[in-house]
Write a protein that holds these residues in place. Sequence first.
Motif, PDB file in Angstrom:
ATOM      1  N   VAL A 110       0.858  -1.184   0.000  1.00  0.00           N
ATOM      2  CA  VAL A 110       0.000   0.000   0.000  1.00  0.00           C
ATOM      3  C   VAL A 110       0.892   1.231   0.000  1.00  0.00           C
ATOM      4  N   ARG A 111       0.617   2.161  -0.912  1.00  0.00           N
ATOM      5  CA  ARG A 111       1.348   3.444  -0.908  1.00  0.00           C
ATOM      6  C   ARG A 111       0.346   4.566  -1.121  1.00  0.00           C
ATOM      7  N   GLY A 112       0.522   5.628  -0.361  1.00  0.00           N
ATOM      8  CA  GLY A 112      -0.390   6.766  -0.491  1.00  0.00           C
ATOM      9  C   GLY A 112      -1.835   6.357  -0.251  1.00  0.00           C
ATOM     10  N   GLY A 113      -2.038   5.365   0.630  1.00  0.00           N
ATOM     11  CA  GLY A 113      -3.397   4.922   0.960  1.00  0.00           C
ATOM     12  C   GLY A 113      -4.037   4.047  -0.108  1.00  0.00           C
ATOM     13  N   ARG A 114      -3.277   3.687  -1.126  1.00  0.00           N
ATOM     14  CA  ARG A 114      -3.834   2.864  -2.220  1.00  0.00           C
ATOM     15  C   ARG A 114      -3.103   1.531  -2.292  1.00  0.00           C
ATOM     16  N   MET A 115      -3.892   0.435  -2.408  1.00  0.00           N
ATOM     17  CA  MET A 115      -3.239  -0.867  -2.543  1.00  0.00           C
ATOM     18  C   MET A 115      -2.745  -1.022  -3.984  1.00  0.00           C
ATOM     19  N   LEU A 116      -1.430  -1.168  -4.120  1.00  0.00           N
ATOM     20  CA  LEU A 116      -0.853  -1.273  -5.467  1.00  0.00           C
ATOM     21  C   LEU A 116      -0.969  -2.691  -6.010  1.00  0.00           C
ATOM     22  N   PHE A 117      -0.669  -3.655  -5.142  1.00  0.00           N
ATOM     23  CA  PHE A 117      -0.766  -5.072  -5.561  1.00  0.00           C
ATOM     24  C   PHE A 117      -0.909  -5.928  -4.321  1.00  0.00           C
ATOM     25  N   GLY A 142       5.168  -4.773 -16.114  1.00  0.00           N
ATOM     26  CA  GLY A 142       3.928  -4.023 -15.955  1.00  0.00           C
ATOM     27  C   GLY A 142       4.151  -2.574 -16.348  1.00  0.00           C
ATOM     28  N   PRO A 143       3.056  -1.863 -16.613  1.00  0.00           N
ATOM     29  CA  PRO A 143       3.178  -0.483 -17.090  1.00  0.00           C
ATOM     30  C   PRO A 143       3.629   0.489 -16.003  1.00  0.00           C
ATOM     31  N   ASN A 144       3.899   1.716 -16.398  1.00  0.00           N
ATOM     32  CA  ASN A 144       4.302   2.768 -15.445  1.00  0.00           C
ATOM     33  C   ASN A 144       3.296   2.874 -14.312  1.00  0.00           C
ATOM     34  N   GLY A 145       3.820   2.979 -13.102  1.00  0.00           N
ATOM     35  CA  GLY A 145       2.965   3.247 -11.947  1.00  0.00           C
ATOM     36  C   GLY A 145       2.307   2.030 -11.330  1.00  0.00           C
ATOM     37  N   VAL A 146       2.565   0.842 -11.883  1.00  0.00           N
ATOM     38  CA  VAL A 146       1.873  -0.354 -11.383  1.00  0.00           C
ATOM     39  C   VAL A 146       2.457  -0.815 -10.036  1.00  0.00           C
ATOM     40  N   GLY A 147       3.711  -0.418  -9.762  1.00  0.00           N
ATOM     41  CA  GLY A 147       4.296  -0.779  -8.464  1.00  0.00           C
ATOM     42  C   GLY A 147       5.584  -1.571  -8.526  1.00  0.00           C
ATOM     43  N   LYS A 148       6.255  -1.576  -9.669  1.00  0.00           N
ATOM     44  CA  LYS A 148       7.489  -2.366  -9.822  1.00  0.00           C
ATOM     45  C   LYS A 148       8.591  -1.859  -8.870  1.00  0.00           C
ATOM     46  N   SER A 149       8.805  -0.530  -8.885  1.00  0.00           N
ATOM     47  CA  SER A 149       9.848   0.020  -8.004  1.00  0.00           C
ATOM     48  C   SER A 149       9.491  -0.233  -6.544  1.00  0.00           C
ATOM     49  N   SER A 150       8.200  -0.126  -6.236  1.00  0.00           N
ATOM     50  CA  SER A 150       7.765  -0.356  -4.851  1.00  0.00           C
ATOM     51  C   SER A 150       8.078  -1.788  -4.436  1.00  0.00           C
ATOM     52  N   LEU A 151       7.857  -2.734  -5.317  1.00  0.00           N
ATOM     53  CA  LEU A 151       8.141  -4.141  -4.974  1.00  0.00           C
ATOM     54  C   LEU A 151       9.644  -4.357  -4.774  1.00  0.00           C
ATOM     55  N   ASP A 162      16.264  -1.846 -11.186  1.00  0.00           N
ATOM     56  CA  ASP A 162      15.047  -1.130 -11.554  1.00  0.00           C
ATOM     57  C   ASP A 162      15.264  -0.434 -12.896  1.00  0.00           C
ATOM     58  N   GLU A 163      14.577  -0.913 -13.909  1.00  0.00           N
ATOM     59  CA  GLU A 163      14.706  -0.373 -15.268  1.00  0.00           C
ATOM     60  C   GLU A 163      16.172  -0.255 -15.688  1.00  0.00           C
ATOM     61  N   PRO A 164      16.922  -1.363 -15.621  1.00  0.00           N
ATOM     62  CA  PRO A 164      18.355  -1.265 -15.922  1.00  0.00           C
ATOM     63  C   PRO A 164      18.650  -0.962 -17.382  1.00  0.00           C
ATOM     64  N   SER A 193      11.196  -4.058 -15.354  1.00  0.00           N
ATOM     65  CA  SER A 193      11.298  -3.342 -16.625  1.00  0.00           C
ATOM     66  C   SER A 193       9.934  -3.260 -17.292  1.00  0.00           C
ATOM     67  N   HIS A 194       9.630  -2.086 -17.844  1.00  0.00           N
ATOM     68  CA  HIS A 194       8.378  -1.981 -18.603  1.00  0.00           C
ATOM     69  C   HIS A 194       8.629  -2.305 -20.069  1.00  0.00           C
ATOM     70  N   GLN A 195       9.914  -2.525 -20.405  1.00  0.00           N
ATOM     71  CA  GLN A 195      10.240  -2.906 -21.779  1.00  0.00           C
ATOM     72  C   GLN A 195      10.933  -4.269 -21.763  1.00  0.00           C
TER      73      GLN A 195
HETATM   74  N1  LIG Z   1       6.442   7.765  -1.494  1.00  0.00           N
HETATM   75  C1  LIG Z   1       5.268   7.533  -2.060  1.00  0.00           C
HETATM   76  N2  LIG Z   1       4.116   7.865  -1.434  1.00  0.00           N
HETATM   77  C2  LIG Z   1       2.934   7.632  -2.007  1.00  0.00           C
HETATM   78  N3  LIG Z   1       2.778   7.042  -3.202  1.00  0.00           N
HETATM   79  C3  LIG Z   1       3.888   6.698  -3.855  1.00  0.00           C
HETATM   80  C4  LIG Z   1       5.177   6.910  -3.334  1.00  0.00           C
HETATM   81  N4  LIG Z   1       6.080   6.440  -4.224  1.00  0.00           N
HETATM   82  C5  LIG Z   1       5.377   5.959  -5.248  1.00  0.00           C
HETATM   83  N5  LIG Z   1       4.063   6.107  -5.037  1.00  0.00           N
HETATM   84  C6  LIG Z   1       2.992   5.709  -5.935  1.00  0.00           C
HETATM   85  O1  LIG Z   1       2.998   4.306  -6.027  1.00  0.00           O
HETATM   86  C7  LIG Z   1       2.618   3.916  -7.344  1.00  0.00           C
HETATM   87  C8  LIG Z   1       3.614   2.918  -7.871  1.00  0.00           C
HETATM   88  O2  LIG Z   1       4.872   3.577  -8.075  1.00  0.00           O
HETATM   89  P1  LIG Z   1       6.126   2.748  -8.559  1.00  0.00           P
HETATM   90  O3  LIG Z   1       7.225   3.732  -8.702  1.00  0.00           O
HETATM   91  O4  LIG Z   1       6.325   1.599  -7.653  1.00  0.00           O
HETATM   92  O5  LIG Z   1       5.629   2.215  -9.976  1.00  0.00           O
HETATM   93  P2  LIG Z   1       6.475   1.592 -11.192  1.00  0.00           P
HETATM   94  O6  LIG Z   1       5.699   0.423 -11.709  1.00  0.00           O
HETATM   95  O7  LIG Z   1       7.861   1.335 -10.764  1.00  0.00           O
HETATM   96  O8  LIG Z   1       6.443   2.781 -12.230  1.00  0.00           O
HETATM   97  P3  LIG Z   1       7.458   3.180 -13.419  1.00  0.00           P
HETATM   98  O9  LIG Z   1       7.364   2.115 -14.483  1.00  0.00           O
HETATM   99  O10 LIG Z   1       6.920   4.485 -13.888  1.00  0.00           O
HETATM  100  O11 LIG Z   1       8.831   3.301 -12.816  1.00  0.00           O
HETATM  101  C9  LIG Z   1       2.516   5.188  -8.179  1.00  0.00           C
HETATM  102  O12 LIG Z   1       1.144   5.513  -8.308  1.00  0.00           O
HETATM  103  C10 LIG Z   1       3.244   6.192  -7.354  1.00  0.00           C
HETATM  104  O13 LIG Z   1       2.720   7.487  -7.527  1.00  0.00           O
END
Ligand SMILES: Nc1ncnc2c1ncn2[C@@H]1O[C@H](COP(=O)(O)OP(=O)(O)OP(=O)(O)O)[C@@H](O)[C@H]1O
Length: 199
Positions: A14-21, A38-47, A145-147, A177-179
């Motif tokens: 969960v980030r920013g109150g939203r469940m990413l995965f 997965g596409p931009n913003g799906v949560g790859k970096s978070s994982l 992350d996106e090497p 990677s998104h590519q």
């Molecule tokens: N510190 C934070 N606080 C709240 N939300 C965050 C934070 N960091 C990232 N997010 C949100 O979490 C979601 C996932 O971000 P993340 O960077 O994990 O995605 P991603 O799949 O790696 O994206 P990309 O392909 O663009 O790198 C996004 O909606 C992002 O705005």
Amino acid sequence: MIDAALRLDDVACVRGGRMLFRGVHLTLAPGNGAMLTGPNGVGKSSLLRLCAGLLPAFTGSVARSGGVALCDEKLALDSDATLHKALSFWAAIDKADPAQVDAAIDVMALGPLACVPVRMLSTGQRKRAMLARTIASGAAIWLLDEPGNGLDAASLELLGYAVERHLANGGISLVASHQPLSIPAPVTIHLPDHQVAPE
Ligand SMILES: Nc1ncnc2c1ncn2[C@@H]1O[C@H](COP(=O)(O)OP(=O)(O)OP(=O)(O)O)[C@@H](O)[C@H]1O
């Protein structure tokens, strides 16, 4: 790297109150590589940050054995130092053999740039420098992350070769990677498959 391991059990984020995965399972043993797609913003970096221990899992568990190197978009190299000095600084902190710096510079074909200040490197050269830092760390678990961002075709080949060699040496890699990337990774986690459907 014999004891390297990375295991995710039923992980939700969960980030920013939203469940990413949620419901992410992964078991990586020495020599195992996986891709995170997965596409931009799906949560790859978070994982990846979860795997590095920089972010807590909302539910589930993350277990690691062995050193971890996270290579993301942050340069984290002294821009005024020469490339060799900047990499040596981190290798000392990582308690890595100094010879690994020269080896990593060779693997990423950075030899001609070893004496150049980091600030003068191009985008792709900086990315190769960050990958060299990961290689020189001697860490068993590579979180990349996106090497491929900013790398030309020849550098992408070097990246594939570096990951292949790391796995052959008993390391573990998880690559977001998104590519598509040409790197050994028999396991794929496609994060959109783990998203919570909006109500
Ligand atoms: N510190 C934070 N606080 C709240 N939300 C965050 C934070 N960091 C990232 N997010 C949100 O979490 C979601 C996932 O971000 P993340 O960077 O994990 O995605 P991603 O799949 O790696 O994206 P990309 O392909 O663009 O790198 C996004 O909606 C992002 O705005």
